[in-house]
Design a protein around this motif. Structure first.
Motif, PDB file in Angstrom:
ATOM      1  N   GLN A 195       0.823  -1.209   0.000  1.00 15.52           N
ATOM      2  CA  GLN A 195       0.000   0.000   0.000  1.00 15.52           C
ATOM      3  C   GLN A 195       0.855   1.257   0.000  1.00 15.52           C
ATOM      4  N   ILE A 196       1.999   1.199   0.664  1.00 19.13           N
ATOM      5  CA  ILE A 196       2.873   2.366   0.759  1.00 19.13           C
ATOM      6  C   ILE A 196       3.709   2.545  -0.511  1.00 19.13           C
ATOM      7  N   ASP A 197       4.119   1.444  -1.130  1.00 21.16           N
ATOM      8  CA  ASP A 197       4.971   1.479  -2.324  1.00 21.16           C
ATOM      9  C   ASP A 197       4.131   1.873  -3.541  1.00 21.16           C
ATOM     10  N   LEU A 198       3.893   3.163  -3.690  1.00 24.88           N
ATOM     11  CA  LEU A 198       2.962   3.674  -4.692  1.00 24.88           C
ATOM     12  C   LEU A 198       3.374   3.372  -6.132  1.00 24.88           C
ATOM     13  N   ASP A 199       4.664   3.461  -6.423  1.00 24.62           N
ATOM     14  CA  ASP A 199       5.101   3.221  -7.805  1.00 24.62           C
ATOM     15  C   ASP A 199       5.459   1.755  -8.061  1.00 24.62           C
ATOM     16  N   LYS A 200       5.285   0.921  -7.061  1.00 19.53           N
ATOM     17  CA  LYS A 200       5.488  -0.536  -7.163  1.00 19.53           C
ATOM     18  C   LYS A 200       6.878  -0.919  -7.669  1.00 19.53           C
ATOM     19  N   ASP A 201       7.886  -0.136  -7.248  1.00 18.98           N
ATOM     20  CA  ASP A 201       9.261  -0.439  -7.645  1.00 18.98           C
ATOM     21  C   ASP A 201       9.999  -1.250  -6.584  1.00 18.98           C
ATOM     22  N   HIS A 202       9.276  -1.702  -5.569  1.00 14.78           N
ATOM     23  CA  HIS A 202       9.815  -2.522  -4.476  1.00 14.78           C
ATOM     24  C   HIS A 202      10.796  -1.764  -3.598  1.00 14.78           C
ATOM     25  N   GLU A 203      10.662  -0.448  -3.593  1.00 12.18           N
ATOM     26  CA  GLU A 203      11.422   0.407  -2.696  1.00 12.18           C
ATOM     27  C   GLU A 203      10.506   1.540  -2.260  1.00 12.18           C
ATOM     28  N   VAL A 204      10.443   1.775  -0.961  1.00  7.72           N
ATOM     29  CA  VAL A 204       9.590   2.832  -0.430  1.00  7.72           C
ATOM     30  C   VAL A 204      10.477   4.017  -0.063  1.00  7.72           C
ATOM     31  N   THR A 205      10.063   5.190  -0.537  1.00  2.83           N
ATOM     32  CA  THR A 205      10.795   6.417  -0.249  1.00  2.83           C
ATOM     33  C   THR A 205      10.001   7.258   0.754  1.00  2.83           C
ATOM     34  N   LEU A 206      10.645   8.266   1.304  1.00  4.70           N
ATOM     35  CA  LEU A 206       9.966   9.162   2.235  1.00  4.70           C
ATOM     36  C   LEU A 206       8.760   9.842   1.589  1.00  4.70           C
ATOM     37  N   PRO A 207       8.850  10.323   0.351  1.00  7.51           N
ATOM     38  CA  PRO A 207       7.647  10.905  -0.263  1.00  7.51           C
ATOM     39  C   PRO A 207       6.479   9.910  -0.363  1.00  7.51           C
ATOM     40  N   GLU A 208       6.777   8.634  -0.576  1.00 10.68           N
ATOM     41  CA  GLU A 208       5.702   7.638  -0.622  1.00 10.68           C
ATOM     42  C   GLU A 208       5.061   7.456   0.756  1.00 10.68           C
ATOM     43  N   ILE A 209       5.893   7.444   1.793  1.00  8.22           N
ATOM     44  CA  ILE A 209       5.344   7.322   3.149  1.00  8.22           C
ATOM     45  C   ILE A 209       4.562   8.584   3.506  1.00  8.22           C
ATOM     46  N   ASP A 210       5.049   9.749   3.081  1.00  2.00           N
ATOM     47  CA  ASP A 210       4.300  10.991   3.290  1.00  2.00           C
ATOM     48  C   ASP A 210       2.935  10.927   2.605  1.00  2.00           C
ATOM     49  N   SER A 211       2.894  10.409   1.391  1.00  2.00           N
ATOM     50  CA  SER A 211       1.620  10.274   0.665  1.00  2.00           C
ATOM     51  C   SER A 211       0.671   9.332   1.393  1.00  2.00           C
ATOM     52  N   TYR A 212       1.215   8.272   1.965  1.00  2.00           N
ATOM     53  CA  TYR A 212       0.397   7.331   2.737  1.00  2.00           C
ATOM     54  C   TYR A 212      -0.192   8.042   3.961  1.00  2.00           C
ATOM     55  N   PHE A 213       0.621   8.852   4.630  1.00  2.00           N
ATOM     56  CA  PHE A 213       0.161   9.659   5.761  1.00  2.00           C
ATOM     57  C   PHE A 213      -0.968  10.585   5.324  1.00  2.00           C
ATOM     58  N   ASP A 214      -0.807  11.210   4.161  1.00  5.39           N
ATOM     59  CA  ASP A 214      -1.797  12.170   3.663  1.00  5.39           C
ATOM     60  C   ASP A 214      -3.181  11.548   3.474  1.00  5.39           C
ATOM     61  N   LYS A 215      -3.236  10.257   3.211  1.00  6.49           N
ATOM     62  CA  LYS A 215      -4.527   9.568   3.077  1.00  6.49           C
ATOM     63  C   LYS A 215      -5.325   9.630   4.376  1.00  6.49           C
ATOM     64  N   PHE A 216      -4.618   9.690   5.500  1.00  9.10           N
ATOM     65  CA  PHE A 216      -5.267   9.725   6.803  1.00  9.10           C
ATOM     66  C   PHE A 216      -5.431  11.137   7.341  1.00  9.10           C
ATOM     67  N   ASP A 217      -4.691  12.064   6.786  1.00  9.36           N
ATOM     68  CA  ASP A 217      -4.779  13.475   7.195  1.00  9.36           C
ATOM     69  C   ASP A 217      -5.862  14.149   6.362  1.00  9.36           C
ATOM     70  N   THR A 218      -7.101  13.754   6.596  1.00 10.80           N
ATOM     71  CA  THR A 218      -8.213  14.224   5.766  1.00 10.80           C
ATOM     72  C   THR A 218      -8.525  15.706   5.960  1.00 10.80           C
ATOM     73  N   ASP A 219      -8.147  16.283   7.081  1.00  8.90           N
ATOM     74  CA  ASP A 219      -8.358  17.711   7.318  1.00  8.90           C
ATOM     75  C   ASP A 219      -7.246  18.558   6.696  1.00  8.90           C
ATOM     76  N   VAL A 220      -6.219  17.900   6.211  1.00  9.14           N
ATOM     77  CA  VAL A 220      -5.059  18.543   5.591  1.00  9.14           C
ATOM     78  C   VAL A 220      -4.448  19.593   6.528  1.00  9.14           C
ATOM     79  N   ILE A 221      -4.251  19.195   7.772  1.00  5.91           N
ATOM     80  CA  ILE A 221      -3.623  20.086   8.749  1.00  5.91           C
ATOM     81  C   ILE A 221      -2.283  19.534   9.237  1.00  5.91           C
TER      82      ILE A 221
END
Length: 133
Positions: free
Chosen positions: A31-57
């Motif tokens: 779910q975190i590996d957005l580009d499916k390259d089998h490596e997770v980067t900080l921007p991908e983990i940030d994007s995963y966090f953003d899914k839960f930050d629905t208030d965008v705060i």
């Protein structure tokens, strides 16, 4: 004979738990590996966090976990304590960065599935100071 049976039972439980944990880790990693390259980067983990930050705060609060994810208070509190690595009472991108730093053990800026599996349980260990803060 009883000892042998008990040992086999415990070994079977361990194998079953390990297999379940491996599958859970792979699902979360996928779910975190957005580009499916089998490596997770900080921007991908940030994007995963953003899914839960629905208030965008930039924070995930106890109230959010209770209201939006329908968690009971005790479960929500435990989730906050697990992921709130800097212990400020909320989950922020600072916490996400601290978790990322813990996960990518080879410090190349990417988390492989093996690194994720090696550290996943440690990251989820509530109440244990695993980052030295």
């Amino acid at each position: 004979m009883v000892f042998n049976a008990a040992f086999k039972f415990i070994a079977l439980l361990h194998i079953t738990y390990s297999n379940l944990l491996d599958e859970t880790e792979k699902q979360i990693y996928g779910q975190i590996d957005l580009d499916k390259d089998h490596e997770v980067t900080l921007p991908e983990i940030d994007s995963y966090f953003d899914k839960f930050d629905t208030d965008v705060i930039g924070i995930i609060t106890l109230k959010y976990l209770i209201m939006q994810l329908a968690l009971d208070w005790a479960t929500a509190k435990k989730q906050i304590s697990v992921f709130d690595k800097n212990k400020d009472g909320v989950i922020t991108k600072v916490d996400v960065k601290l978790i990322f730093d813990l996960l990518h053990t080879n410090k190349n800026g990417k988390v492989t599935l093996q690194e994720f599996q090696d550290k996943y349980v440690e990251v989820l260990t509530a109440g244990v100071n695993i980052i030295g803060i």
